[in-house]
Design a protein around this motif. Structure first.
Motif, PDB file in Angstrom:
ATOM      1  N   GLN A   3      -0.171  -1.663 -11.960  1.00  0.00           N
ATOM      2  CA  GLN A   3       0.446  -2.955 -11.672  1.00  0.00           C
ATOM      3  C   GLN A   3       0.487  -3.204 -10.166  1.00  0.00           C
ATOM      4  N   GLN A   4       0.842  -2.176  -9.407  1.00  0.00           N
ATOM      5  CA  GLN A   4       0.917  -2.337  -7.961  1.00  0.00           C
ATOM      6  C   GLN A   4      -0.446  -2.635  -7.370  1.00  0.00           C
ATOM      7  N   ARG A   5      -1.458  -1.948  -7.873  1.00  0.00           N
ATOM      8  CA  ARG A   5      -2.814  -2.202  -7.371  1.00  0.00           C
ATOM      9  C   ARG A   5      -3.260  -3.624  -7.704  1.00  0.00           C
ATOM     10  N   ALA A   6      -2.863  -4.122  -8.887  1.00  0.00           N
ATOM     11  CA  ALA A   6      -3.206  -5.505  -9.250  1.00  0.00           C
ATOM     12  C   ALA A   6      -2.521  -6.487  -8.308  1.00  0.00           C
ATOM     13  N   LEU A   7      -1.252  -6.198  -7.948  1.00  0.00           N
ATOM     14  CA  LEU A   7      -0.539  -7.062  -7.010  1.00  0.00           C
ATOM     15  C   LEU A   7      -1.204  -7.042  -5.642  1.00  0.00           C
ATOM     16  N   ARG A  54       6.250  10.017 -19.067  1.00  0.00           N
ATOM     17  CA  ARG A  54       6.529   9.678 -17.678  1.00  0.00           C
ATOM     18  C   ARG A  54       5.232   9.535 -16.879  1.00  0.00           C
ATOM     19  N   VAL A  55       4.227  10.361 -17.232  1.00  0.00           N
ATOM     20  CA  VAL A  55       2.925  10.223 -16.579  1.00  0.00           C
ATOM     21  C   VAL A  55       2.325   8.848 -16.884  1.00  0.00           C
ATOM     22  N   ALA A  56       2.396   8.446 -18.166  1.00  0.00           N
ATOM     23  CA  ALA A  56       1.828   7.150 -18.558  1.00  0.00           C
ATOM     24  C   ALA A  56       2.558   5.993 -17.882  1.00  0.00           C
ATOM     25  N   ALA A  69       0.944   3.304 -15.260  1.00  0.00           N
ATOM     26  CA  ALA A  69       1.017   1.849 -15.467  1.00  0.00           C
ATOM     27  C   ALA A  69       1.616   1.137 -14.266  1.00  0.00           C
ATOM     28  N   GLN A  70       2.643   1.745 -13.663  1.00  0.00           N
ATOM     29  CA  GLN A  70       3.257   1.143 -12.481  1.00  0.00           C
ATOM     30  C   GLN A  70       2.283   1.112 -11.314  1.00  0.00           C
ATOM     31  N   LEU A  71       1.489   2.190 -11.191  1.00  0.00           N
ATOM     32  CA  LEU A  71       0.496   2.196 -10.117  1.00  0.00           C
ATOM     33  C   LEU A  71      -0.575   1.132 -10.364  1.00  0.00           C
ATOM     34  N   THR A 109       0.832  -1.203   0.000  1.00  0.00           N
ATOM     35  CA  THR A 109       0.000   0.000   0.000  1.00  0.00           C
ATOM     36  C   THR A 109       0.869   1.257   0.000  1.00  0.00           C
ATOM     37  N   GLN A 110       1.952   1.251   0.774  1.00  0.00           N
ATOM     38  CA  GLN A 110       2.854   2.393   0.787  1.00  0.00           C
ATOM     39  C   GLN A 110       3.543   2.561  -0.566  1.00  0.00           C
ATOM     40  N   GLN A 111       3.877   1.447  -1.183  1.00  0.00           N
ATOM     41  CA  GLN A 111       4.487   1.538  -2.508  1.00  0.00           C
ATOM     42  C   GLN A 111       3.500   2.127  -3.513  1.00  0.00           C
ATOM     43  N   ALA A 112       2.251   1.763  -3.394  1.00  0.00           N
ATOM     44  CA  ALA A 112       1.240   2.323  -4.285  1.00  0.00           C
ATOM     45  C   ALA A 112       1.064   3.818  -4.058  1.00  0.00           C
ATOM     46  N   ALA A 113       1.124   4.231  -2.788  1.00  0.00           N
ATOM     47  CA  ALA A 113       1.008   5.668  -2.494  1.00  0.00           C
ATOM     48  C   ALA A 113       2.172   6.435  -3.104  1.00  0.00           C
ATOM     49  N   ALA A 114       3.379   5.865  -3.033  1.00  0.00           N
ATOM     50  CA  ALA A 114       4.542   6.531  -3.621  1.00  0.00           C
ATOM     51  C   ALA A 114       4.382   6.646  -5.136  1.00  0.00           C
ATOM     52  N   MET A 115       3.859   5.610  -5.735  1.00  0.00           N
ATOM     53  CA  MET A 115       3.644   5.651  -7.185  1.00  0.00           C
ATOM     54  C   MET A 115       2.586   6.677  -7.552  1.00  0.00           C
ATOM     55  N   GLY A 116       1.560   6.817  -6.716  1.00  0.00           N
ATOM     56  CA  GLY A 116       0.553   7.839  -6.976  1.00  0.00           C
ATOM     57  C   GLY A 116       1.150   9.226  -6.918  1.00  0.00           C
ATOM     58  N   ALA A 117       2.053   9.469  -5.947  1.00  0.00           N
ATOM     59  CA  ALA A 117       2.725  10.766  -5.857  1.00  0.00           C
ATOM     60  C   ALA A 117       3.608  11.002  -7.067  1.00  0.00           C
TER      61      ALA A 117
END
Length: 385
Positions: A188-192, A178-180, A184-186, A124-132
């Motif tokens: 992927q993280q949410r899927a994980l 970079r936005v795209a 995509a990384q976010l 969840t923290q990794q997803a928050a970092a990706m959102g930022a």
């Protein structure tokens, strides 16, 4: 003048004077009579009687000509109860510590229902970092767009060259990319993170649960749950190759779980397309509706119905057995008895069906076969005459 009288007396008088000699003659006569009596008795007991007909002294036996009757083939076997579709459910993601388990064995679940939840605090923290990071990339893209628009206004006055315009356009495109990438990384993280929810792949009955809260699980943990899809059950039985030939998908079956008197109706839904080369057996699978008495892993007896066959049918008294197997006695054209080995099919109220060994036109001895031996000559009598 009587000379015999004068000389020594008569013969009778002479024998009367010798009683020992008379006793010896009497004994000899008695012994001769006994010998003759023994000889007559021996002759009478050992002579072969003959009658006018020649065969009237032979043993009379009753025979039947079985013909062929329609037999509803049936095979009894023992099989193992199991789920028709037994679905193992494990961890799909990287795993972690199980925070909660939401179902128990025996519960019914829907497709997609959460069975257990794995800790996701780090993810969840990794997803928050990706959102930022997405927000940062979007800000960079907005700045690049503003710079490009200002440059386009100045290019007509000659203050900005076309090369500057191209450079600012490239900067905008890079910021949008970079936005795209961040989005995509976010995703992927949410899927994980979503894979940390262990979900039921289909609706059905939970058969087993092998996970507890606090347990660390991963891809190597194996099945944490087993689910019987839609609660459908089956029994698998191994059947001899010869019996498989008379079975077909859709044939009825009666299943009785061990320890119960239940008679559960089912149908054959699959027959093994291959035969085990060692045991010469194949697998028959019988589909069953859900019943609480059907517990996967248990045993059950199965009466499998087969396609009707035309087979000889004999009374039970006609079929004999010994260490070599089942057999019957057949009367040949010379009225002599011969042994015929047979394979018994099924047994019902009508008698015993013969799967192999007879074609139905033979004269089969219906009873008293235990008192006969191969080669004996008999007087055959057709049953009912």
């Amino acid at each position: 003048m009587n000379m015999e009288s004068g000389i020594g007396g008569s013969v009778a008088d002479y024998e009367a004077l010798d009683p020992a000699r008379s006793r010896r003659k009497l004994i000899i006569a008695l012994v001769a009579v006994v010998i003759v009596a023994i000889a007559i008795g021996y002759y009478v007991s050992h002579r072969k009687p003959k009658a006018a007909g020649g065969d009237s002294a032979l043993q009379r036996v009753t025979y039947i000509v079985p013909g062929r009757s329609e037999i509803a083939a049936s095979t009894r076997a023992t099989g193992t109860i199991g789920a028709r579709r037994d679905q193992p459910v494990g961890i799909a993601g990287e795993g972690g510590v199980v925070r909660s388990v939401l179902v128990e064995a025996g519960d019914w679940v829907k497709a997609g229902q959460i069975l257990a939840i794995v800790d996701r605090s780090v993810q969840t923290q990794q997803a928050a970092a990706m959102g930022a990071q997405i927000d940062q990339s979007r800000a960079d893209a907005a700045l690049a767009l503003a710079n490009l628009n200002r440059a386009k206004k100045l290019v007509s006055n000659g203050f900005v060259s076309q090369a500057d315009i191209d450079s600012k356009q490239a900067a905008l495109d890079s910021a949008n990319a970079r936005v795209a990438v961040a989005q995509a990384q976010l995703g992927q993280q949410r899927a994980l993170i979503g894979r940390l929810d262990i979900r039921a792949p289909a609706a059905g009955l939970v058969l087993t649960r092998t996970v507890e809260a606090g347990q660390i699980v991963g891809a190597a943990s194996g099945a944490l749950f087993r689910i019987a899809e839609d609660g459908r059950m089956e029994v698998q039985a191994r059947i001899a190759e010869s019996d498989l030939a008379h079975m077909a998908v859709g044939n009825p079956a009666i299943v009785t779980p061990v320890g119960t008197a239940l008679k559960i109706e089912g149908k054959i839904w699959q027959i093994s397309p291959v035969i085990d080369p060692n045991s010469r057996q194949g697998t028959v699978r019988v589909a069953l509706p859900f019943r609480t008495e059907l517990r996967p892993g248990g045993f059950a007896s199965i009466d499998l119905g087969g396609s009707p066959q035309e087979l000889p049918l004999l009374p039970e008294s006609a079929v004999l057995s010994d260490p070599k197997g089942n057999f019957v006695y057949v009367v040949g054209s010379d009225n002599r008895v011969s042994r015929r080995d047979v394979t018994v099919g099924g047994v019902d109220d009508r008698g015993v069906s013969i799967a192999s060994g007879l074609i139905g036109r033979e004269r089969v001895i219906a009873s008293a076969g235990a008192f006969l031996n191969p080669g004996d000559k008999v007087t055959p009598v057709l049953a009912g005459h």
